[in-house]
Write a protein that holds these residues in place. Structure first.
Motif, short mmCIF file in Angstrom:
data_model
loop_
_atom_site.label_atom_id
_atom_site.label_comp_id
_atom_site.label_asym_id
_atom_site.label_seq_id
_atom_site.Cartn_x
_atom_site.Cartn_y
_atom_site.Cartn_z
N ARG A 1 4.79 -22.50 -19.16
CA ARG A 1 3.47 -22.58 -18.86
C ARG A 1 2.23 -21.42 -19.84
O ARG A 1 3.47 -20.72 -19.22
CB ARG A 1 2.55 -22.83 -17.43
N THR B 1 -7.74 -31.86 -16.16
CA THR B 1 -8.00 -31.14 -14.54
C THR B 1 -6.31 -30.31 -14.19
O THR B 1 -6.30 -29.50 -13.37
CB THR B 1 -8.19 -31.91 -13.60
N ARG B 2 -5.71 -30.73 -15.07
CA ARG B 2 -4.07 -30.42 -14.90
C ARG B 2 -3.49 -29.26 -15.85
O ARG B 2 -2.87 -30.27 -16.50
CB ARG B 2 -3.07 -30.82 -13.98
#
Length: 357
Positions: A252, A299-300
């Motif tokens: 990430r 959303t994620r």
């Protein structure tokens, strides 16, 4: 990360104004007529049925190379590769009896809890992860049976699956060759025929139009058409070639890798190869590509600077596409991420044209 490869057989398409017609008859052993047989162009809404005399007429066939399918319950489907325009305007089809169909239909009792659990698992892999269960239904689920082992879950259907998709407005008949799910891969392969449902009113018709557009936007077909037209950014995609060593080691962070640590710079024109006389384009694309579609949000997100649907496409062989963005060899691209989550509930027919009402 879940991996899904859709093995959906795509015909060769070139859309033009000129249309063609094919006639013929459907028989068993060349003599016994078969009324009510389905004759269709695989993966499309173009189809017809043989009449009481076994005769059929298939109209409005666009030029190009197509997979013609003839089928009837109780017979083995027949697939013929045909060119239009071509020398053949009449094709008589001989079907062979399928001895393993009717006697294999499963009668599911209310106490068969294991089968019900297996069917729910199959639905999730086959129809996809985001469909509405009340709007997409397999109406003959009793024809499906399952095999499980420690490392794989597979399904077979003794008859074509009948799928009513009230979300997109299609009835789909799917001749499933196989379905298999492992810890890392879900795959299925078969032949599909689409039939447009009749809307109840103008409101439902508008809903289907919106949903079809939604299913197209950001799809693999949309991306491949944008790539072939050299319009990736104009169509809402951000795409970068990914260094292979980062394929299974994503962390990430930022999608827009300004230091090019994991990306390889490219120009779209460098990936577009030769186009054949019948309109098929070869893509010169050898390493993985990561993509976001920036006209939708999630959303994620995987990357905080790109809160959009994210996909990795991995070339697995020569890639050839049509001008409409259809992939000729479904084995040639592996999909991970958002595009890999789609199933039959999200698929549009190959003759879908977003520019048409």
């Amino acid at each position: 990360m879940r991996l899904l490869t859709l093995l959906f057989l795509a015909p060769f398409f070139i859309f033009a104004q000129q249309k063609f017609q094919l006639t013929g008859s459907v028989t068993e052993k060349g003599t016994t007529i078969i009324p009510g047989a389905s004759i269709f162009i695989e993966g499309t809404t173009m189809g017809t049925q043989s009449d009481a005399t076994g005769h059929y007429v298939l109209k409005n066939i666009p030029p190009g190379r197509h997979r013609l399918v003839a089928s009837m319950v109780g017979y083995v489907p027949k697939l013929v590769l045909m060119d239009f325009p071509g020398k053949i305007t009449e094709l008589n089809i001989n079907l062979e009896e399928d001895n393993k169909t009717l006697d294999e239909v499963r009668v599911v009792g209310s106490q068969d809890k294991l089968w019900e659990k297996q069917f729910r698992e199959f639905e999730k892999g086959f129809l996809g992860e985001s469909y509405h269960r009340k709007e997409v239904l397999i109406t003959n689920k009793e024809v499906v049976d399952f095999t499980e082992s420690s490392d794989a879950f597979s399904a077979k259907a003794s008859q074509p699956l009948q799928i009513i998709n009230k979300s997109l407005g299609y009835k789909v008949t799917y001749f499933m060759d196989n379905f298999e799910k492992t810890n890392s891969l879900t795959s299925f392969k078969g032949l599909a025929s689409f039939e447009k449902l009749v809307p109840e009113d103008a409101k439902q018709e508008r809903k289907w139009k919106r949903n079809r557009e939604e299913a197209y936007e950001g799809s693999l077909k949309h991306f491949l058409k944008a790539l072939g037209d050299n319009r990736i950014e104009e169509e809402g995609f951000n795409a970068y070639l990914l260094k292979p060593e980062y394929l299974n080691n994503l962390r990430r962070g930022l999608f827009f890798d300004r230091n090019n640590e994991r990306h390889v710079a490219f120009k779209t024109t460098e990936l577009i190869g030769i186009t054949t006389p019948d309109g098929l384009t070869m893509l010169n694309w050898k390493i993985p590509m990561e993509i976001v579609y920036n006209r939708k949000r999630v959303t994620r997100p995987i990357f905080m600077d790109a809160p959009y649907p994210y996909t990795i496409l991995i070339p697995r062989g020569p890639i050839q596409i049509t001008s409409a963005g259809d992939l000729m060899n479904p084995y040639s691209i592996e999909m991970r991420g958002e595009m890999g989550k789609i199933g039959m509930a999200d698929l549009l027919p190959l003759d879908f044209d977003i520019s048409q009402p």
